[in-house]
Design an enzyme around this catalytic site. Structure first.
Site, PDB file in Angstrom:
ATOM      1  N   GLU A 276       0.871  -1.169   0.000  1.00  0.00           N
ATOM      2  CA  GLU A 276       0.000   0.000   0.000  1.00  0.00           C
ATOM      3  C   GLU A 276       0.904   1.213   0.000  1.00  0.00           C
ATOM      4  OE1 GLU A 276      -2.844   0.381   3.282  1.00  0.00           O
ATOM      5  OE2 GLU A 276      -2.609   2.509   2.869  1.00  0.00           O
ATOM      6  N   CYS A 315      -3.125   7.825   4.489  1.00  0.00           N
ATOM      7  CA  CYS A 315      -2.958   7.251   3.154  1.00  0.00           C
ATOM      8  C   CYS A 315      -4.194   7.506   2.302  1.00  0.00           C
ATOM      9  CB  CYS A 315      -2.656   5.772   3.258  1.00  0.00           C
ATOM     10  SG  CYS A 315      -3.795   4.875   4.303  1.00  0.00           S
TER      11      CYS A 315
HETATM   12  P1  NDP Z   1       8.926   4.634   4.100  1.00  0.00           P
HETATM   13  O1  NDP Z   1       8.664   3.982   2.809  1.00  0.00           O
HETATM   14  O2  NDP Z   1      10.182   5.361   4.256  1.00  0.00           O
HETATM   15  O3  NDP Z   1       8.835   3.582   5.282  1.00  0.00           O
HETATM   16  C1  NDP Z   1       7.751   2.682   5.414  1.00  0.00           C
HETATM   17  C2  NDP Z   1       8.204   1.508   6.257  1.00  0.00           C
HETATM   18  O4  NDP Z   1       9.232   0.811   5.561  1.00  0.00           O
HETATM   19  C3  NDP Z   1       8.825   1.919   7.581  1.00  0.00           C
HETATM   20  O5  NDP Z   1       8.474   0.979   8.558  1.00  0.00           O
HETATM   21  C4  NDP Z   1      10.303   1.871   7.289  1.00  0.00           C
HETATM   22  O6  NDP Z   1      11.074   1.675   8.439  1.00  0.00           O
HETATM   23  C5  NDP Z   1      10.341   0.653   6.414  1.00  0.00           C
HETATM   24  N1  NDP Z   1      11.565   0.568   5.617  1.00  0.00           N
HETATM   25  C6  NDP Z   1      12.261   1.543   5.036  1.00  0.00           C
HETATM   26  N2  NDP Z   1      13.321   1.023   4.399  1.00  0.00           N
HETATM   27  C7  NDP Z   1      13.286  -0.309   4.595  1.00  0.00           C
HETATM   28  C8  NDP Z   1      14.122  -1.392   4.207  1.00  0.00           C
HETATM   29  N3  NDP Z   1      15.191  -1.195   3.480  1.00  0.00           N
HETATM   30  N4  NDP Z   1      13.799  -2.627   4.610  1.00  0.00           N
HETATM   31  C9  NDP Z   1      12.697  -2.852   5.351  1.00  0.00           C
HETATM   32  N5  NDP Z   1      11.881  -1.868   5.756  1.00  0.00           N
HETATM   33  C10 NDP Z   1      12.161  -0.605   5.370  1.00  0.00           C
HETATM   34  O7  NDP Z   1       7.692   5.506   4.361  1.00  0.00           O
HETATM   35  P2  NDP Z   1       7.409   6.505   5.561  1.00  0.00           P
HETATM   36  O8  NDP Z   1       6.634   5.811   6.587  1.00  0.00           O
HETATM   37  O9  NDP Z   1       8.618   7.215   6.024  1.00  0.00           O
HETATM   38  O10 NDP Z   1       6.555   7.499   4.773  1.00  0.00           O
HETATM   39  C11 NDP Z   1       7.165   8.174   3.686  1.00  0.00           C
HETATM   40  C12 NDP Z   1       6.160   8.495   2.658  1.00  0.00           C
HETATM   41  O11 NDP Z   1       5.364   7.345   2.339  1.00  0.00           O
HETATM   42  C13 NDP Z   1       5.155   9.494   3.094  1.00  0.00           C
HETATM   43  O12 NDP Z   1       5.682  10.781   3.037  1.00  0.00           O
HETATM   44  C14 NDP Z   1       4.051   9.216   2.129  1.00  0.00           C
HETATM   45  O13 NDP Z   1       4.267   9.845   0.916  1.00  0.00           O
HETATM   46  C15 NDP Z   1       4.101   7.743   1.951  1.00  0.00           C
HETATM   47  N6  NDP Z   1       3.132   7.052   2.761  1.00  0.00           N
HETATM   48  C16 NDP Z   1       2.098   6.514   2.150  1.00  0.00           C
HETATM   49  C17 NDP Z   1       1.154   5.854   2.851  1.00  0.00           C
HETATM   50  C18 NDP Z   1       0.049   5.224   2.138  1.00  0.00           C
HETATM   51  O14 NDP Z   1      -0.525   4.312   2.664  1.00  0.00           O
HETATM   52  N7  NDP Z   1      -0.335   5.668   0.989  1.00  0.00           N
HETATM   53  C19 NDP Z   1       1.187   5.716   4.288  1.00  0.00           C
HETATM   54  C20 NDP Z   1       2.350   6.326   4.867  1.00  0.00           C
HETATM   55  C21 NDP Z   1       3.286   6.918   4.110  1.00  0.00           C
HETATM   56  P3  NDP Z   1      11.870   2.890   9.127  1.00  0.00           P
HETATM   57  O15 NDP Z   1      10.853   3.845   9.612  1.00  0.00           O
HETATM   58  O16 NDP Z   1      12.593   2.222  10.214  1.00  0.00           O
HETATM   59  O17 NDP Z   1      12.735   3.468   8.060  1.00  0.00           O
END
Ligand code: NDP
Length: 707
Positions: A276, A315
């Site tokens: 998602e 989201c």
């Molecule tokens: P990220 O994609 O940066 O992170 C999402 C999850 O992935 C976090 O738990 C993060 O952990 C984890 N993650 C990151 N890198 C890795 C990796 N290499 N291996 C495994 N897990 C990983 O998204 P954010 O939560 O920071 O949000 C950033 C952007 O995502 C927002 O600004 C928005 O645009 C979008 N977003 C969209 C959503 C939706 O449902 N449409 C919901 C939320 C966000 P960690 O925090 O430890 O890096």
């Protein structure tokens, strides 16, 4: 790494002041609370900027975490029946509700207001309740059937059914920062009901709230060992160790999602990966809605809510607003006026309606994305640089003013359909006609949800059918449903959540549909008797179990699926049919003796279908005295397959088809321990052909407490 048995969250006491050691969040893995090595990632209070904790998973053995989940958690959960798992969810939900105030206290530090926290905390717990109730849609078994039986032979001795068995792996949930509680519980509720354990990796920056909730879940002792593990910090090399029996769900940015989806092991092992990601959700104002109308007010209210709840970090939040071109100016002025009434500041202050973003980094990212949009848009409400807050220091907290942007040429501006500003930001755009509006919503290349505000059902139908391909959920809002509507931005446990294309192409929740994501579907072929034994549902053509005791004389526990009787015969007479017509008032032409039947589908007077079923009941019911059968509960299906003419001879084959236990109501002194029994009623005529078939339900007392 160090191991502790401490179950209370340190977040309730201040930490991280000048020189003070920063409290490290704990990971709950392989049955213990363990802190990772190193300093970890610092986590901040979104409102005050104060350092509150550090998250690290350094030094953890990620392979053993998954192995523990499979060997300990999965082994216990898969043995439980759906009903046992569902009751476990209910007990857990009630337990967490009692602890909710402590979660609110932590939630404010993520920048969330009380209303935002309610969505996250109580919304999350609500998912446990909803999935607990969902157990009733499943049998009291660890596995279930999927769909209908399929006949595969002329003689009826070979057939098939689809079976769903819990996968033998672990659900790995990699979550976003915006809903640290709901994000975990909406997913775990489903995998637990399916019989699969979870490893939860919340986004680090708000993982302190997830940790607080998991501490309580573990302390409750309600879940079996290994059903839940928590990682606060990096996922390390977790994904290197997943197998085909595991399921991964990801919520977050498209960039991270795509990177993870392409992971070598995930591809090689064909691990289901539910994604998602960014979603440019749209809301459309129907051309029938004019300023001042009830629907206009609903529109303004919905937009304001979507932009300010969770400071737009949802989201599902509305990122694109489409309005008929003649009302463009009226619309953005009215939205601006409404947004101006939103009090922003410290979520602990009751007057505050919008809190801070989750962190300054997130705010900077939103601002950078707004700058990109501004090359072809203009701000019509709000400011990137200044904000008025109450009870807080705007320079310390991650505050941002709601920003309404205007794009006058939405077909020429692709950025507005591409860039997700994950904050209180939305862009308003004009459209000429419905066809154009539908095309514009599709420019988002797939979204989680979309809304249309219209009082015209023709417009609603055209929109839903035209735009349905590109959205996971569509809300049609007007004054008839607005008051009770759950709103554009609320995913619901019984509805599918997810969207095509850019939204990730995933699906989660959705009631029974969601549970199936964690189960393996396997087609089973064999004889009806074997398939009955496996599915615990009587399959037509299977051998019945004959006994001297009438099935209506057996208590719930004593009944066996397949218990069967064949009744005495009854001749259906013309007088019977006339009498039933008189009694019921049903004088349909086919049931009258003097009808001229030439040119009709019948040869002569036909018995009423409901009379045949009533006559059937007269044959199979046993029990003028009180017995275990408490009442008639209804009919699931009823088909009349052949006309029954006067003179026909009716016999009934009556078989116990399925047993569904019901929970006792401990507070109701009149309650009788009982279950629901489904019976297959096959109505045979003198040629032994089936003239009618029904599945009827009765409520049957349990033996344990006879009346
Ligand atoms: P990220 O994609 O940066 O992170 C999402 C999850 O992935 C976090 O738990 C993060 O952990 C984890 N993650 C990151 N890198 C890795 C990796 N290499 N291996 C495994 N897990 C990983 O998204 P954010 O939560 O920071 O949000 C950033 C952007 O995502 C927002 O600004 C928005 O645009 C979008 N977003 C969209 C959503 C939706 O449902 N449409 C919901 C939320 C966000 P960690 O925090 O430890 O890096």
């Amino acid at each position: 790494m160090s191991e502790t048995n401490n179950n209370s969250s340190n977040l309730r006491s201040p930490t991280g002041g000048q020189g003070a050691p920063v409290h490290k969040l704990e990971n709950y893995i392989t049955g213990s609370w363990i802190t990772g090595d190193g300093d970890g990632q610092l986590l901040y209070d979104a409102v005050t900027g104060e350092t509150i904790a550090a998250a690290t998973t350094k030094g953890l053995d990620f392979a053993s975490i998954l192995q523990y989940g499979r060997e300990v958690g999965n082994a216990s959960l898969r043995k439980l029946t759906f009903h046992e798992r569902g009751r476990m969810l209910k007990v857990l939900a009630m337990y967490l509700m009692e602890k909710k105030e402590s979660f609110y206290a932590v939630s404010y530090r993520t920048g969330a207001t009380k209303a935002d926290s309610w969505i996250d905390i109580e919304g999350g717990i609500g998912n446990l309740f909803a999935n607990a109730s969902l157990r009733r849609k499943f049998p009291d078994l660890p596995y279930c059937t999927d769909g209908d039986p399929i006949g595969l032979s002329k003689g009826g001795t070979f057939m098939a059914h689809h079976l769903l068995v819990p996968k033998e792996g672990v659900a790995v949930h990699i979550n976003a920062y915006n809903f640290p509680v709901w994000g975990m519980l909406e997913k775990c509720a489903v995998n637990w009901l399916a019989g699969v354990p979870a490893v939860v990796k919340p986004a680090s920056i708000t993982s302190f709230l997830t940790e607080a909730v998991v501490k309580e879940i573990i302390a409750s002792g309600i879940l079996p060992q290994g059903a839940l593990q928590l990682l606060c910090g990096s996922a390390g090399d977790l994904l290197d160790h997943v197998t085909a029996q595991d399921v991964i769900t990801f919520t977050g940015s498209k960039t991270t999602g795509l990177m993870l989806k392409g992971h070598k092991v995930i591809l090689e092992e064909s691990v289901p990966f539910n994604m998602e990601a960014d979603s440019l959700n749209a809301l459309l104002l129907g051309s029938d809605v004019t300023p001042g109308s009830a629907e206009w007010d609903i529109f303004i209210k919905e937009i304001r809510k979507e932009m300010t709840v969770k400071a737009g970090q949802k989201c599902t939040a509305v990122r694109r607003i489409f309005v008929p071109e003649q009302f463009l100016e009226d619309a953005y002025l009215a939205i601006g006026k409404s947004l101006a009434q939103t009090v922003i500041g410290n979520p602990l202050n009751d007057k505050v309606r919008m809190g801070a973003l989750a962190g300054k980094e997130q705010r900077d990212e939103v601002k950078a994305n707004v700058q990109k949009l501004l090359s072809a848009s203009q701000i019509v409400y709000g400011s990137l640089d200044s904000i008025e807050v109450i009870d807080a220091d705007a320079s310390q907290g991650a505050f941002l003013s709601p920003l309404l942007l205007l794009t006058e040429h939405p077909f020429q501006n692709n950025a507005v359909h591409d860039i997700e500003c994950f904050g209180p930001v939305s862009t308003i755009m004009p459209y000429k006609d419905l066809d154009e509006a539908i095309r514009l919503t599709k420019k988002g290349k797939g979204s989680l949800c979309c809304s249309i505000i219209t009082a015209n059902d023709k417009i609603a139908t055209e929109f839903v059918v035209g735009a349905g391909t590109h959205h996971g959920r569509i809300l049609v809002l007007n004054k008839d449903c607005a008051k009770e509507s759950t709103g554009h931005g609320s995913p619901l446990p019984m509805l599918v959540h997810g969207g095509p294309g850019r939204a990730g192409g995933g699906e989660e929740m959705g009631g029974v549909r969601g549970v199936k994501h964690y189960m393996q579907r396997v087609a089973i072929q064999g004889s009806p008797t074997t398939i009955t034994a496996i599915t615990k549902q009587y399959q037509p053509g299977a051998k019945g179990i004959q006994s001297d005791v009438h099935p209506f004389r057996k208590y719930f526990e004593d009944l066996q699926v397949g218990d069967q009787i064949t009744t005495q015969k009854r001749i259906i007479t013309s007088e019977d049919i006339d009498a039933f017509a008189e009694l019921s008032g049903d004088h349909f032409y086919a049931h009258k003796r003097d009808t001229n039947f030439s040119g009709t589908m019948f040869e002569k007077q036909v018995a009423h279908g409901y009379f045949i079923l009533s006559a059937a009941a007269g044959l199979f019911v046993d029990g003028s005295d009180l017995g275990p059968v408490l009442l008639n509960y209804g009919i699931d299906e009823l088909r009349f397959t052949k006309p029954v003419y006067a003179g026909a001879v009716l016999t009934i084959r009556f078989t116990c088809k399925e047993k569904l236990p019901q929970d006792a109501k401990p507070d109701d002194e009149n309650d009788i321990p009982k279950g629901i029994v489904k019976w297959l009623v096959e109505m045979l005529d003198e040629t032994a052909e089936i003239a009618g078939i029904a599945t009827i339900l009765t409520m049957v007392a349990k033996r344990e407490q006879k009346r």
